[in-house]
Design a protein around this motif. Structure first.
Motif, short mmCIF file in Angstrom:
data_model
loop_
_atom_site.label_atom_id
_atom_site.label_comp_id
_atom_site.label_asym_id
_atom_site.label_seq_id
_atom_site.Cartn_x
_atom_site.Cartn_y
_atom_site.Cartn_z
N ALA B 57 0.84 -1.20 0.00
CA ALA B 57 0.00 0.00 0.00
C ALA B 57 0.88 1.25 0.00
N VAL B 58 1.91 1.21 0.86
CA VAL B 58 2.81 2.37 0.95
C VAL B 58 3.50 2.61 -0.39
N LEU B 59 3.94 1.51 -0.99
CA LEU B 59 4.62 1.63 -2.28
C LEU B 59 3.69 2.24 -3.33
N LYS B 60 2.45 1.77 -3.32
CA LYS B 60 1.47 2.27 -4.27
C LYS B 60 1.27 3.77 -4.06
N ASP B 61 1.15 4.12 -2.78
CA ASP B 61 0.96 5.52 -2.41
C ASP B 61 2.12 6.36 -2.93
N TYR B 62 3.33 5.86 -2.66
CA TYR B 62 4.52 6.60 -3.09
C TYR B 62 4.54 6.76 -4.60
N LYS B 63 4.18 5.69 -5.27
CA LYS B 63 4.20 5.75 -6.74
C LYS B 63 3.22 6.79 -7.23
N ALA B 64 2.03 6.78 -6.61
CA ALA B 64 1.01 7.74 -7.01
C ALA B 64 1.50 9.16 -6.75
N GLN B 65 2.12 9.34 -5.56
CA GLN B 65 2.62 10.67 -5.22
C GLN B 65 3.69 11.13 -6.21
N LEU B 66 4.55 10.18 -6.54
CA LEU B 66 5.63 10.50 -7.47
C LEU B 66 5.06 10.91 -8.82
N ALA B 67 4.06 10.17 -9.28
CA ALA B 67 3.46 10.46 -10.57
C ALA B 67 2.82 11.84 -10.56
N SER B 68 2.08 12.14 -9.47
CA SER B 68 1.40 13.44 -9.42
C SER B 68 2.42 14.57 -9.33
N ALA B 69 3.52 14.29 -8.58
CA ALA B 69 4.57 15.30 -8.48
C ALA B 69 5.18 15.58 -9.85
N ARG B 70 5.36 14.50 -10.59
CA ARG B 70 5.95 14.65 -11.91
C ARG B 70 5.03 15.50 -12.81
N VAL B 71 3.74 15.18 -12.73
CA VAL B 71 2.76 15.91 -13.53
C VAL B 71 2.77 17.38 -13.15
N LYS B 72 2.83 17.63 -11.82
CA LYS B 72 2.83 19.00 -11.34
C LYS B 72 4.05 19.75 -11.84
N ALA B 73 5.20 19.07 -11.74
CA ALA B 73 6.45 19.69 -12.18
C ALA B 73 6.38 20.06 -13.66
N GLN B 74 5.85 19.13 -14.41
CA GLN B 74 5.72 19.36 -15.84
C GLN B 74 4.82 20.57 -16.10
N ASP B 75 3.75 20.61 -15.32
CA ASP B 75 2.78 21.69 -15.45
C ASP B 75 3.45 23.05 -15.17
N ILE B 76 4.21 23.05 -14.05
CA ILE B 76 4.88 24.30 -13.67
C ILE B 76 5.86 24.73 -14.75
N MET B 77 6.57 23.75 -15.27
CA MET B 77 7.55 24.07 -16.31
C MET B 77 6.88 24.62 -17.55
N ASP B 78 5.78 23.98 -17.90
CA ASP B 78 5.03 24.43 -19.08
C ASP B 78 4.55 25.87 -18.90
N LYS B 79 4.01 26.13 -17.70
CA LYS B 79 3.48 27.47 -17.42
C LYS B 79 4.59 28.52 -17.54
N ALA B 80 5.73 28.16 -16.89
CA ALA B 80 6.86 29.09 -16.89
C ALA B 80 7.31 29.38 -18.32
N GLU B 81 7.36 28.35 -19.10
CA GLU B 81 7.81 28.51 -20.48
C GLU B 81 6.85 29.42 -21.25
N LYS B 82 5.57 29.16 -21.00
CA LYS B 82 4.54 29.93 -21.71
C LYS B 82 4.63 31.40 -21.31
N ARG B 83 4.82 31.61 -20.00
CA ARG B 83 4.88 32.99 -19.53
C ARG B 83 6.08 33.70 -20.15
N ALA B 84 7.19 32.96 -20.17
CA ALA B 84 8.41 33.55 -20.74
C ALA B 84 8.18 33.92 -22.20
N GLN B 85 7.52 33.01 -22.89
CA GLN B 85 7.25 33.25 -24.31
C GLN B 85 6.37 34.50 -24.47
#
Lengths: 223, 167
Positions: B57-85
């Motif tokens: 269960a813990v592993l699953k949780d961690y994996k889910a957290q990692l995935a969401s963190a990755r998505v969030k990071a990507q999102d932030i990067m995308d936003k930053a790039e867009k703003r810069a543009q």
């Protein structure tokens, strides 16, 4: 070395006892109790040494009891364990020089066999009541004769089988020692090894047959 | 060899005594211990199962957290790039319009200065021409005729020369 077949007797309270058999029986009892004591002196959850051996024996015999008698026969496990241990040690004791097996005396084997048969009948009547007595008259009433012969034969076969095997083994050891010169020990050694095997097997047979007879009385009937 | 006597009864008693003693000394404690061991093993297995489930269960949780963190990071990067543009293009736009404004202002000023210069030149020309004509002709011409002549002259001058003035 005593003469074969001649027993030293003692008189006590007007009764005759075979002294050697009694002494050897007490030695056997002492050994059995010592083994039990050694095995259970410091019981550990992870077994070592003597505990391991006795544990395996108890677990194995408990399983035998369970298979033959079902859960209703659990209280008989100590009896079966004791019977097997006593017989094994008895049979092997005679292989030690200057010692004799208590089981080389028909008094011992017949005594045990009668005791077993007595326990069987008492338990049968206690646990099944009239149903147990009725089963001697099945499938039809005249069969009671055959059944009676069988019931009488049970202790006789049980006791004579053990007695004969052990007595013959000990006699042959004495004969071999007299026949074969001392520098040629191979036949005696081979026979000793075989006697060890026979001692174990006979103890097992006696125990198993007792179990089978007990099953008749204790196990819930399927009809 | 086969003589049955009181030993038989003695042996029965001996055996029964042995049963009782062995049961007390060895059988009971060993069976009790066997039961304890069984319970302990069952407990251990149960615990191991529970631990494993928890770990999963813990592993699953961690994996889910990692995935969401990755998505969030990507999102932030995308936003930053867009703003810069966006900022980049906005700046370019601004600069463009500024340049255009400056250009227009400069052109207007040039135009204004040029027409000023023309006006100045025109008035000076009239004065100069009047003086020159007075000196050359000196008499017999009335003022009205003179002025008409000179005006015509200047207009011609205007057409031919002033348009080519470097400025």
């Amino acid at each position: 070395m005593h003469e074969i077949g001649v027993r030293e007797t003692v008189q006590f309270a007007g009764l005759t006892f075979n002294w050697e058999t009694l002494v050897m029986t007490w030695i056997t009892m002492a050994i059995v109790i010592a083994i039990g004591f050694l095995a259970s002196r410091s019981l550990k959850l992870v077994p070592t040494g003597a505990q391991n051996v006795v544990e395996i024996l108890i677990v194995w015999l408990r399983e035998q009891v369970h298979n033959n008698l079902g859960t209703r026969g659990d209280f008989l496990t100590p009896l079966i364990v004791t019977l097997f241990l006593f017989l094994v040690i008895s049979n092997w004791l005679g292989l030690v020089p200057q010692m004799a097996s208590p089981t080389n005396d028909l008094n011992t084997t017949l005594g045990l066999a009668l005791l077993m048969v007595l326990i069987v009948h008492v338990l049968g009547i206690y646990m099944k009541g009239m149903h147990y007595i009725q089963h001697f008259f099945k499938p039809v009433a005249p069969f009671v004769v055959i059944n009676a012969i069988e019931e009488v034969a049970k202790p006789i076969t049980l006791s004579f089988r053990l007695f004969g095997n052990i007595m013959a083994g000990e006699i042959l050891i004495i004969i071999l020692l007299k026949l074969v010169p001392i520098w040629m020990p191979i036949p005696s050694v081979v026979w000793l090894a075989f006697s060890i095997f026979i001692g174990g097997v006979q103890a097992f047979i006696f125990t198993s047959l007792s179990l089978a007879y007990l099953a008749n009385a204790v196990k819930e009937s399927e009809d | 060899m086969i003589d049955i006597n009181a030993t038989l009864v003695a042996q029965m008693l001996n055996f029964l005594i042995l049963v009782v003693v062995l049961r007390l000394v060895a059988y009971k404690p060993i069976v009790k211990m066997l039961k304890e061991r069984e319970e302990r093993i069952a407990g251990s297995i149960e615990k191991a199962d529970a631990d494993m489930a928890e770990a999963e269960a813990v592993l699953k949780d961690y994996k889910a957290q990692l995935a969401s963190a990755r998505v969030k990071a990507q999102d932030i990067m995308d936003k930053a790039e867009k703003r810069a543009q966006d900022e980049h293009s906005a700046k370019i736009q601004e600069t463009h319009s500024e340049i255009k404004q400056m250009k227009e202002a400069a052109q207007q000023q040039i135009q204004r200065e040029r027409s000023q210069a023309v006006e100045q030149l025109k008035s000076q020309m009239v004065v100069l021409s009047m003086a020159a004509a007075q000196k050359i002709v000196s008499k017999n011409m009335d003022a009205a005729e003179n002025e008409a002549l000179i005006g015509e002259f200047i207009d011609q001058l205007d057409k031919d020369k002033i348009g080519d003035l470097p400025c």
